[in-house]
Structure formats: structure tokens, C-alpha cells
Design a protein around this motif. Structure first.
Motif, PDB file in Angstrom:
ATOM      1  N   LYS A 201       0.978  -1.246   0.052  1.00 35.36           N
ATOM      2  CA  LYS A 201      -0.007   0.084   0.197  1.00 35.36           C
ATOM      3  C   LYS A 201       0.792   1.158   0.006  1.00 35.36           C
ATOM      4  N   PRO A 202       0.509   2.190  -0.775  1.00 41.55           N
ATOM      5  CA  PRO A 202       1.386   3.392  -0.813  1.00 41.55           C
ATOM      6  C   PRO A 202       1.634   4.052   0.635  1.00 41.55           C
ATOM      7  N   ARG A 203       2.881   4.322   1.049  1.00 36.88           N
ATOM      8  CA  ARG A 203       3.020   5.011   2.204  1.00 36.88           C
ATOM      9  C   ARG A 203       2.507   6.439   2.399  1.00 36.88           C
ATOM     10  N   ARG A 204       1.915   6.657   3.466  1.00 34.46           N
ATOM     11  CA  ARG A 204       1.374   7.754   3.863  1.00 34.46           C
ATOM     12  C   ARG A 204       2.363   8.984   3.908  1.00 34.46           C
ATOM     13  N   ARG A 205       1.809   9.941   3.232  1.00 37.04           N
ATOM     14  CA  ARG A 205       2.785  11.263   3.159  1.00 37.04           C
ATOM     15  C   ARG A 205       2.998  12.046   4.479  1.00 37.04           C
ATOM     16  N   VAL A 206       4.482  12.617   4.896  1.00 37.64           N
ATOM     17  CA  VAL A 206       4.551  13.242   5.880  1.00 37.64           C
ATOM     18  C   VAL A 206       5.346  14.516   5.378  1.00 37.64           C
ATOM     19  N   THR A 207       5.289  15.569   6.303  1.00 38.40           N
ATOM     20  CA  THR A 207       6.060  16.566   6.099  1.00 38.40           C
ATOM     21  C   THR A 207       6.630  16.900   7.337  1.00 38.40           C
ATOM     22  N   VAL A 208       7.968  17.109   7.315  1.00 37.97           N
ATOM     23  CA  VAL A 208       8.853  17.257   8.630  1.00 37.97           C
ATOM     24  C   VAL A 208       9.431  18.737   8.603  1.00 37.97           C
ATOM     25  N   TYR A 209       9.450  19.492   9.630  1.00 39.36           N
ATOM     26  CA  TYR A 209      10.249  20.499   9.623  1.00 39.36           C
ATOM     27  C   TYR A 209      11.278  20.690  10.521  1.00 39.36           C
ATOM     28  N   ILE A 210      12.313  21.100  10.152  1.00 42.39           N
ATOM     29  CA  ILE A 210      13.658  20.764  10.857  1.00 42.39           C
ATOM     30  C   ILE A 210      14.422  22.202  10.828  1.00 42.39           C
ATOM     31  N   PRO A 211      14.569  23.187  11.823  1.00 42.42           N
ATOM     32  CA  PRO A 211      15.157  24.195  11.647  1.00 42.42           C
ATOM     33  C   PRO A 211      16.633  24.295  11.683  1.00 42.42           C
ATOM     34  N   SER A 212      17.226  23.146  12.459  1.00 42.35           N
ATOM     35  CA  SER A 212      18.544  22.778  12.530  1.00 42.35           C
ATOM     36  C   SER A 212      19.182  22.416  11.095  1.00 42.35           C
ATOM     37  N   GLN A 213      20.191  23.108  10.489  1.00 41.67           N
ATOM     38  CA  GLN A 213      20.550  22.993   9.198  1.00 41.67           C
ATOM     39  C   GLN A 213      21.427  21.303   9.317  1.00 41.67           C
ATOM     40  N   ARG A 214      22.101  21.149  10.488  1.00 41.20           N
ATOM     41  CA  ARG A 214      22.775  19.830  10.563  1.00 41.20           C
ATOM     42  C   ARG A 214      21.846  18.760  10.572  1.00 41.20           C
ATOM     43  N   MET A 215      20.765  18.977  11.189  1.00 41.76           N
ATOM     44  CA  MET A 215      20.021  17.604  11.302  1.00 41.76           C
ATOM     45  C   MET A 215      19.162  17.427   9.905  1.00 41.76           C
ATOM     46  N   ARG A 216      18.685  18.576   9.409  1.00 37.56           N
ATOM     47  CA  ARG A 216      18.353  18.289   8.084  1.00 37.56           C
ATOM     48  C   ARG A 216      19.110  17.731   6.950  1.00 37.56           C
ATOM     49  N   ASN A 217      20.575  18.191   7.111  1.00 38.57           N
ATOM     50  CA  ASN A 217      21.511  17.471   5.979  1.00 38.57           C
ATOM     51  C   ASN A 217      21.781  16.056   6.601  1.00 38.57           C
ATOM     52  N   LEU A 218      21.795  15.826   7.705  1.00 38.39           N
ATOM     53  CA  LEU A 218      21.988  14.486   8.155  1.00 38.39           C
ATOM     54  C   LEU A 218      20.762  13.498   7.461  1.00 38.39           C
ATOM     55  N   LEU A 219      19.406  13.921   7.563  1.00 35.67           N
ATOM     56  CA  LEU A 219      18.395  13.337   7.123  1.00 35.67           C
ATOM     57  C   LEU A 219      18.360  13.127   5.593  1.00 35.67           C
ATOM     58  N   LEU A 220      18.634  14.278   5.112  1.00 39.97           N
ATOM     59  CA  LEU A 220      18.495  14.317   3.478  1.00 39.97           C
ATOM     60  C   LEU A 220      19.726  13.624   2.842  1.00 39.97           C
ATOM     61  N   ASN A 221      21.041  13.457   3.490  1.00 41.00           N
ATOM     62  CA  ASN A 221      22.144  12.843   3.019  1.00 41.00           C
ATOM     63  C   ASN A 221      22.072  11.335   3.167  1.00 41.00           C
ATOM     64  N   TRP A 222      21.249  11.010   4.254  1.00 41.81           N
ATOM     65  CA  TRP A 222      20.786   9.505   4.358  1.00 41.81           C
ATOM     66  C   TRP A 222      19.858   9.151   3.379  1.00 41.81           C
ATOM     67  N   LEU A 223      18.785   9.688   3.203  1.00 44.70           N
ATOM     68  CA  LEU A 223      17.857   9.353   2.372  1.00 44.70           C
ATOM     69  C   LEU A 223      18.474   9.186   0.845  1.00 44.70           C
ATOM     70  N   LEU A 224      19.013  10.078   0.509  1.00 50.17           N
ATOM     71  CA  LEU A 224      19.675  10.023  -0.899  1.00 50.17           C
ATOM     72  C   LEU A 224      20.803   8.905  -1.144  1.00 50.17           C
ATOM     73  N   SER A 225      21.492   8.803   0.182  1.00 48.27           N
ATOM     74  CA  SER A 225      22.939   7.804  -0.088  1.00 48.27           C
ATOM     75  C   SER A 225      22.989   6.501   0.892  1.00 48.27           C
ATOM     76  N   GLY A 226      22.222   6.909   2.102  1.00 45.31           N
ATOM     77  CA  GLY A 226      22.475   5.925   3.214  1.00 45.31           C
ATOM     78  C   GLY A 226      23.635   6.151   3.911  1.00 45.31           C
ATOM     79  N   LYS A 227      24.161   7.088   3.633  1.00 45.97           N
ATOM     80  CA  LYS A 227      25.335   7.451   4.551  1.00 45.97           C
ATOM     81  C   LYS A 227      25.044   8.478   5.618  1.00 45.97           C
TER      82      LYS A 227
END
Length: 508
Positions: A448-474
Motif C-alpha cells: 500500500k502506498p506509504r502515507r505522506r508526511v511533512t517534517v520541519y527541521i530548523p537545524s541545518q545539521r539535522m536536515r543535512n543528516l536526514l537528506l544525505n541519508w535518504l539519498l545515499s544511506g550514509k
């Protein structure tokens, strides 16, 4: 030698289903889950899928701890919560009164082992919690005077606090003068002294050494303090136990991450990007009325803009608890010093909830505003209806624990682990939301399609960690630089930007 097996499996991928389907009626089990609601579900699912009967220790004619001991001495399989860790750790050191000969050579003295209460049990722990916390049972000066100087404990070179026979005797005599709860933490191998403070290991080492097998289910274990601690113990005390970590295949995990990324939007809150969001900075930098009012004003603008038309009860939020709540958990909610300026806290709502343990109705408090979900929350589906999430944190482990785990505070090893730790905490918290519903899984259920979620993260470090992990797993807190067309398109979707044009694609 004891063996500890860690199963590293994505959140919402089917860990619980795998556990309840793996029970063997010929074996004995101790299943430990984070919350009481999960205990009920585990018991029901185990009986349905494996015909396995698990019993929950309850408070009746005796307290829950005593009932737990009676069940184990009767050889029953049980399901309980993380709150029972110290009692289970203490019970692991108890003898059954039986002994067995494990080696014998003619002309030599037989080698005999005393059987312990958990020897024949398979221990299963669903979701790892933060393994260390500051113990508030006694003050440091009182510990020195009342426990150390009186010969009730010994402090080993690695910081472990171990009860002496004198404290053993007082405990079994039922003495309340010296904290029985502190004794159980120490006896189970879970009490440490670090730089004049007492810390407790929330999963006691004795509990991991005595059972027949130990299996721990979690995700992103490389960022967990528990795995780091277990590897340190292995190094300090070789031969004590063996340790293995089981991962799913790289291609399988990459497909799962892409599925998550396609359902997730990661945004900032521009007015809060300059604010420091680590725990200490929150408590010290958001303290005065003017500071709380300023940040509260930005959150009100965010509520009236980004969250316009969104049911606030479908929004989960985390920050330092003292900023959001002004009373203890379980009491009537009152807005904390930051929350009262945001218009997001809502009104207190009381419902009657049936407590199966006490068999009576109790007051259950909540609010009709956003859901405050502590950043350490694990293993619960209670917030799976939340389609928006606000993460007001920049995660870092306690520096004292880094030193204890053998990492110099400014070393490259410490920096890398801090990033891995922060990513693990963020992903575990985020998967309490609706993002865990649907999507790729290993249970065999129809997709079943995954439910959509929007997450708001003002910390650039935490945003970068999440985005880089989503793209590469690193694990990478540096700038986000997609590689190739597919990653560029995926990043645009995750950040809520228009897809790159044909000419932009040619430049990649």
C-alpha cells in the motif's frame, strides 16, 4: 559464552511481525517492549501467529516484580516493558538452587555450574532505548558517605558500582534504609560512576549475559550508544560474550529508503534557523520571557502559515520537555514557558481510560493542540496518525558518555559517532508518525502506498543528516550534493521544490 545478536531492520519494516512469528512453543521467552500497550499487542499476536502463550506480570496480591519472579520460577514465558529491566537484571543473578556438572576428568575435581533463573530463557528486546541515564536516587555526597565509606559497594576501574556481601545481606533482609531500587541497578550490572555522577545502564549487562540467547531488534544501530557500549565491554572484558549484527541487504534497504523519500517532505522553519537547538542551548537560551516570546512569535507565524488548515492534533512536535510542559507526565497538562507563546499547545482534555493492571478507570490527560512526542520515543504506533512533524532539536550525546566510551571529545571518532547518533535519534522519532504506515515491508502484506508526511527541521545539521541519508544511506552532516539525475529529482521532491527542467538535467 553468552551471545548477543542485534537485528538491524528498518522502522515499520516488519520487526514485530518477525518476532511474534518466530516463537517456538518448545522454548521459553522473555519479550521486552517499550510500552504497556505494546505488551497487550505482543501477547495477542504471539498467540495468533505462533500459538505461543505469553503472560504479563501484573500487580495483584503482590507487586509486579514479585509476580515476574514467580512466573520465571514456574518456567512461564512472559512479555513485559522496559521498566522491568533492572528487576530482570537482578533476577538473572539469582540461583535456581540446582547445579550441573559441565566437565569431569578422572582424577580431577568436577567443574560445576550453578543454574540461574534465566539460563533457559530466550530474551528478545524490541527497540533499543538510550542505554544510559543520570541516576537521581542519591546525591553524590550521600553515595560516598552512606554506601562507599560503609563498605556496601566497590567501584571498579571501568566505573562499575558493584554491591558487596554486606549490601547483599541488607537487601535480602528487606532493609529500606539503603535504596532497594539502587541495589537492583547495581546488582544487575547497570550502575556506573562517571566523574562524580551516577549513571545507570538501562539494559543491565547481567540481563544480557545469563539467558540462553539474547536478540535485540532496532534500526541504525551504528548510531546507538548501546552497540558502542557493548563493543567497549568486549574490548575491556574479552571472552565475556560474542556479538553479531544482522543487516538487511543493501539493495533492499536502498529501495526502502527511496520509498520513504518519495513520501516525505523535509522543510525548514526560516525564522528559527539561527536559534541553537541542542538540549543545553534550549534550556539556557530559551529562558527569559523575551526569548520565549520571540521564538513563540515565529512558531505562531509558522502555525498560521505552513499549518493553516491542518488539524493540530495531527502534528507531532518535540523539543526540551521543560519548554513545552510545565508539569509532570500524567498530570493535567499545562503549557511550558515556550508553549504558552505559540498558540499550539491547545486546551487540556481529560478522558477515562481503563487500566487493565489495576482493573479500574484512571484519568488520561492530553490536549487538543499539537502532540508533544519526546525525542526519545520508541516502538509505539500511538502517533501514526500524525502527517506533520516539527523537530526542534540538534542532537548530541552526553559528552561524559563519550569519554566513558573511550572517545576523546574533539576527536574525529567522536564527531562521526555524534552524527550517527543524531541521525538514529531523528529517524527513530520520525517513524512514530504516519510515515511508518504503508510502504515496502518484509511481512508479505500487500503493498500500500506509504502515507505522506511533512517534517520541519530548523537545524541545518539535522536536515543535512536526514537528506544525505535518504539519498545515499550514509551519515553526513555536510552539504547535500546529489549525484546524478535520479538523486537530483529525488532531492527536489523531498525538499518540495519543482522538478528540474530538461536543460537543468543536461547540466547534471
Amino acid at each position: 559464552m553468552a551471545h548477543i545478536h542485534i537485528v538491524d531492520m528498518p522502522c515499520g519494516y516488519g520487526k514485530s511481525s518477525r518476532i511474534v512469528s518466530s516463537f517456538d512453543k518448545r522454548e521459553k521467552y522473555i519479550a521486552v517492549v517499550p510500552y504497556l500497550s505494546e505488551v497487550k499487542r505482543f501477547i495477542s499476536d504471539a498467540q495468533e501467529k505462533s500459538k505461543m502463550i505469553l503472560t504479563e506480570p501484573v500487580s495483584g496480591s503482590s507487586n509486579k516484580s514479585d509476580h515476574c519472579e514467580k512466573l520465571l520460577r514456574a518456567g512461564k514465558s512472559i512479555a513485559t516493558t522496559h521498566a522491568m529491566f533492572y528487576r530482570l537484571g537482578t533476577l538473572a543473578t539469582f540461583s535456581t538452587g540446582a547445579a550441573r556438572c559441565v566437565a569431569f576428568e578422572p582424577g580431577t575435581v568436577p567443574s560445576v555450574e550453578v543454574e540461574h533463573l534465566l539460563d533457559g530463557y530466550n530474551l528478545i528486546i524490541d527497540e533499543v532505548i538510550n542505554p544510559f541515564e543520570l541516576d537521581q536516587t542519591v546525591r553524590s555526597v550521600d553515595f560516598d558517605q552512606d554506601y562507599l565509606d560503609m563498605g556496601l559497594v566497590e567501584v571498579h576501574a571501568d566505573g562499575r558500582v558493584v554491591p558487596t556481601p554486606a549490601w547483599d545481606l541488607k537487601y535480602f533482609q528487606g532493609s529500606k534504609t539503603f535504596s532497594p531500587a539502587l541495589y537492583e541497578k547495581a546488582k544487575s550490572g547497570g550502575l556506573y560512576r562517571l566523574e562524580e555522577k551516577l549513571f545507570v545502564l538501562t539494559i543491565p549487562i547481567e540481563l544480557l549475559l545469563k539467558p540462553k540467547s539474547v536478540t535485540i531488534y532496532t534500526y541504525l544501530s551504528e548510531g546507538s550508544l548501546l552497540l558502542k557500549f557493548l563493543r567497549k565491554v568486549q574490548q575491556d572484558r574479552p571472552g565475556l560474550f560474542s556479538l553479531t549484527v544482522e543487516y538487511i541487504g543493501q539493495a533492499e534497504e536502498a529501495a526502502w529508503r527511496e520509498d520513504v523519500a518519495n513520501a516525505l517532505t523535509v522543510l525548514s522553519i526560516p525564522g528559527l534557523e539561527e536559534q541553537l537547538w541542542n538540549y543545553t542551548a534550549q534550556l539556557k537560551g530559551i529562558k527569559k520571557h523575551s526569548e520565549c516570546a520571540s521564538i513563540g512569535h515565529e512558531l505562531r507565524k509558522f502555525k498560521d502559515g505552513e499549518l493553516e488548515g491542518v488539524n493540530l492534533n495531527s502534528v507531532m512536535l518535540t523539543c526540551a520537555r521543560d519548554l513545552w510542559h510545565d508539569n509532570r507526565s500524567g498530570q493535567k497538562p499545562a503549557a511550558g514557558r515556550l508553549a504558552k507563546h505559540t498558540r499550539m499547545f491547545g486546551r487540556a482534555v481529560k478522558e477515562e481510560d481503563f487500566d487493565h493492571e489495576t482493573e479500574r478507570y484512571v484519568d488520561k490527560w492530553s490536549t487538543n493542540g499539537v502532540r508533544f512526542v519526546p525525542n526519545t520515543t520508541r516502538g509505539t504506533n500511538d502517533h501514526a496518525g500524525c502527517t506533520h512533524a516539527v523537530y526542534l532539536y540538534d542532537q548530541h550525546p552526553n559528552p561524559q558518555l563519550l569519554t566513558f566510551l573511550g572517545m576523546a571529545r574533539n576527536s574525529q571518532d567522536a564527531y562521526q559517532f555524534c552524527d550517527a547518533y543524531a541521525l538514529t535519534e531523528l529517524v527513530q522519532w520520525l517513524f512514530r508518525s504516519a510515515i511508518r504506515v504503508g510502504g515496502l515491508n518484509s511481512t508479505g502484506r500487500q503493498y500500500k502506498p506509504r502515507r505522506r508526511v511533512t517534517v520541519y527541521i530548523p537545524s541545518q545539521r539535522m536536515r543535512n543528516l536526514l537528506l544525505n541519508w535518504l539519498l545515499s544511506g550514509k551519515v553526513n552532516s555536510g552539504s547535500v550534493n546529489p549525484t546524478g539525475l535520479l538523486q537530483t529529482e529525488l532531492l527536489a521532491r523531498v525538499e518540495g521544490r519543482p522538478m528540474p527542467t530538461y536543460s537543468e538535467c543536461l547540466e547534471i
